[in-house]
Design a protein around this motif. Structure first.
Motif, PDB file in Angstrom:
ATOM      1  N   HIS A 158       4.578   3.259  -0.149  1.00 25.21           N
ATOM      2  CA  HIS A 158       3.761   2.048  -0.183  1.00 25.21           C
ATOM      3  C   HIS A 158       2.589   2.249   0.776  1.00 25.21           C
ATOM      4  N   THR A 159       1.396   1.974   0.323  1.00 25.20           N
ATOM      5  CA  THR A 159       0.220   2.146   1.171  1.00 25.20           C
ATOM      6  C   THR A 159      -0.601   0.868   1.186  1.00 25.20           C
ATOM      7  N   ARG A 160      -1.182   0.557   2.336  1.00 23.43           N
ATOM      8  CA  ARG A 160      -2.124  -0.557   2.413  1.00 23.43           C
ATOM      9  C   ARG A 160      -3.243  -0.190   3.374  1.00 23.43           C
ATOM     10  N   LYS A 161      -4.398  -0.728   3.088  1.00 19.99           N
ATOM     11  CA  LYS A 161      -5.567  -0.416   3.898  1.00 19.99           C
ATOM     12  C   LYS A 161      -5.368  -0.942   5.312  1.00 19.99           C
ATOM     13  N   TRP A 162      -5.746  -0.109   6.272  1.00 15.95           N
ATOM     14  CA  TRP A 162      -5.699  -0.509   7.676  1.00 15.95           C
ATOM     15  C   TRP A 162      -7.103  -0.872   8.160  1.00 15.95           C
ATOM     16  N   ARG A 163      -8.045   0.057   8.045  1.00 16.42           N
ATOM     17  CA  ARG A 163      -9.401  -0.201   8.506  1.00 16.42           C
ATOM     18  C   ARG A 163     -10.361   0.769   7.825  1.00 16.42           C
ATOM     19  N   ASP A 164     -11.653   0.527   7.975  1.00 18.34           N
ATOM     20  CA  ASP A 164     -12.684   1.386   7.397  1.00 18.34           C
ATOM     21  C   ASP A 164     -12.970   2.565   8.316  1.00 18.34           C
ATOM     22  N   ASP A 165     -13.482   3.630   7.705  1.00 19.29           N
ATOM     23  CA  ASP A 165     -13.978   4.765   8.461  1.00 19.29           C
ATOM     24  C   ASP A 165     -15.177   5.331   7.728  1.00 19.29           C
ATOM     25  N   GLU A 166     -15.973   6.112   8.419  1.00 23.50           N
ATOM     26  CA  GLU A 166     -17.175   6.710   7.829  1.00 23.50           C
ATOM     27  C   GLU A 166     -17.262   8.172   8.252  1.00 23.50           C
ATOM     28  N   LEU A 167     -17.421   9.039   7.284  1.00 20.88           N
ATOM     29  CA  LEU A 167     -17.691  10.435   7.572  1.00 20.88           C
ATOM     30  C   LEU A 167     -19.194  10.649   7.615  1.00 20.88           C
ATOM     31  N   ILE A 168     -19.621  11.569   8.453  1.00 24.53           N
ATOM     32  CA  ILE A 168     -21.041  11.887   8.546  1.00 24.53           C
ATOM     33  C   ILE A 168     -21.207  13.408   8.604  1.00 24.53           C
ATOM     34  N   ILE A 169     -22.409  13.867   8.222  1.00 25.61           N
ATOM     35  CA  ILE A 169     -22.764  15.282   8.343  1.00 25.61           C
ATOM     36  C   ILE A 169     -23.352  15.509   9.731  1.00 25.61           C
ATOM     37  N   VAL A 170     -22.874  16.546  10.428  1.00 25.33           N
ATOM     38  CA  VAL A 170     -23.398  16.854  11.759  1.00 25.33           C
ATOM     39  C   VAL A 170     -23.739  18.335  11.855  1.00 25.33           C
ATOM     40  N   SER A 200      -6.214  18.443   4.574  1.00 23.94           N
ATOM     41  CA  SER A 200      -6.867  17.521   5.501  1.00 23.94           C
ATOM     42  C   SER A 200      -7.499  16.381   4.713  1.00 23.94           C
ATOM     43  N   GLY A 201      -7.291  15.146   5.165  1.00 27.85           N
ATOM     44  CA  GLY A 201      -7.890  14.001   4.505  1.00 27.85           C
ATOM     45  C   GLY A 201      -9.407  14.019   4.588  1.00 27.85           C
ATOM     46  N   THR A 202      -9.947  14.453   5.730  1.00 27.18           N
ATOM     47  CA  THR A 202     -11.399  14.542   5.893  1.00 27.18           C
ATOM     48  C   THR A 202     -11.999  15.515   4.891  1.00 27.18           C
ATOM     49  N   SER A 266     -17.816   7.101   2.716  1.00 29.16           N
ATOM     50  CA  SER A 266     -16.982   6.028   3.260  1.00 29.16           C
ATOM     51  C   SER A 266     -15.536   6.262   2.810  1.00 29.16           C
ATOM     52  N   ARG A 267     -14.610   5.796   3.608  1.00 34.05           N
ATOM     53  CA  ARG A 267     -13.200   5.964   3.259  1.00 34.05           C
ATOM     54  C   ARG A 267     -12.354   4.912   3.973  1.00 34.05           C
ATOM     55  N   ASP A 268     -11.140   4.756   3.458  1.00 37.59           N
ATOM     56  CA  ASP A 268     -10.180   3.851   4.080  1.00 37.59           C
ATOM     57  C   ASP A 268      -9.213   4.638   4.944  1.00 37.59           C
ATOM     58  N   LEU A 269      -8.819   4.037   6.056  1.00 36.85           N
ATOM     59  CA  LEU A 269      -7.669   4.512   6.816  1.00 36.85           C
ATOM     60  C   LEU A 269      -6.491   3.640   6.406  1.00 36.85           C
TER      61      LEU A 269
END
Length: 294
Positions: A158-170, A200-202, A266-269
């Motif tokens: 069972h999964t539910r969204k916890w919070r937002d996250d953002e990946l960026i290019i560096v 890896s999720g990232t 953009s992605r969900d944690l």
């Protein structure tokens, strides 16, 4: 015949009071029940534990050696009973929590520290691994809950969204992309990418974003830890796609530079658990703490 806790309780009480009559009164048992319990215990030991002087019973040498062990066991029994009763009313015990790398390294330490300060009888054991491994360990029951970034692959969780996250290019500050601060599809395809391992999720979020734009890319270096990737990119090895949570400190100090791109990163944690798992008071309280931080 196995020794019962009741027999040990009776033995300890008789040893303290030196009387079957007085022990039976305090235990609210008949004298015959107390005598029977002592007799069974002594038959198990193949020898007496008391010297009898009329109605008085005094421990013999074996009995004196035996009594401290019995009292230690009975104390542990009381502690077990107290724990089982208290754990129904307040968060007590050990919770096994798994977190994928970004969450485990950059979000969980502070959250766990605050939780344990608030709930001193609780202990949180944190396992940090890639998202795929966390899923496997939650599914197998090794972990009570998991927190991952990216996408769920394991059925039965069972999964539910916890919070937002953002990946960026560096990139590092000397990288050619820094001049414009923005890149297009051609640069994305030909970049020298420093990446996490498969699982890896990232990495999976980046791969899906590239696939959505029908872009291929090559991994120049594969490293198993976000900190190693940051150091490699900072040293000029290439470019990387990482969570803003992981690189904010480096961005603030100018050690890494954010590069704009057309990718949707953009992605969900998410919080993972087995649907059949009973939620103890400790687990429910920890989930509440997670929701507070969202």
């Amino acid at each position: 015949m196995a020794i019962s806790l009741r027999q040990l309780q009776i033995f300890a009480k008789v040893a303290d009071l030196e009387s079957v009559t007085r022990a039976s009164a305090e235990l609210q048992l008949t004298q015959s029940a107390v005598s029977m319990a002592l007799g069974e215990l002594e038959r198990y030991s193949d020898a007496p534990l008391f010297n009898r002087h009329g109605k008085r019973l005094h421990l013999n040498d074996r009995g004196r050696q035996f009594l401290p062990m019995v009292k230690q066991l009975l104390t542990q029994q009381l502690e077990i009973e107290m724990f089982l009763n208290q754990s129904l009313r307040e968060p007590i015990g050990i919770l096994q929590v798994g977190a994928s790398t970004t969450i485990g390294n950059y979000l969980m330490p502070g959250l766990i520290a605050r939780f344990c300060r608030r709930h001193s009888k609780a202990q949180i054991l944190l396992q940090v691994a890639n998202a795929w491994q966390i899923e496997q360990d939650v599914e197998s029951g090794k972990l009570d809950i998991g927190l991952i970034e990216g996408f769920l692959h394991t059925a039965g969780l069972h999964t539910r969204k916890w919070r937002d996250d953002e990946l960026i290019i560096v990139t590092g500050p000397q990288h050619p992309w820094v001049e414009t601060g923005v890149i297009g599809d051609d640069q994305l395809q030909h970049g020298e990418w420093v990446m996490r391992e498969k699982g890896s999720g990232t990495r999976e979020v980046f791969e899906r974003a590239m696939l959505k734009r029908q872009l291929a890319f090559a991994v120049t270096i594969e490293l198993g830890h976000t900190e190693a990737i940051k150091k490699a990119v900072e040293a000029g090895t290439g470019c990387a796609c990482l969570s803003r949570l992981a690189v904010q400190r480096e961005l603030d100090h100018g050690w890494l530079v954010e590069i704009d791109s057309p990718l949707d990163l953009s992605r969900d944690l998410s919080i993972l658990a087995k649907e059949s798992v009973h939620q103890s008071v400790l687990l429910r309280t920890f989930l509440d703490a997670l929701r507070e931080t969202a």
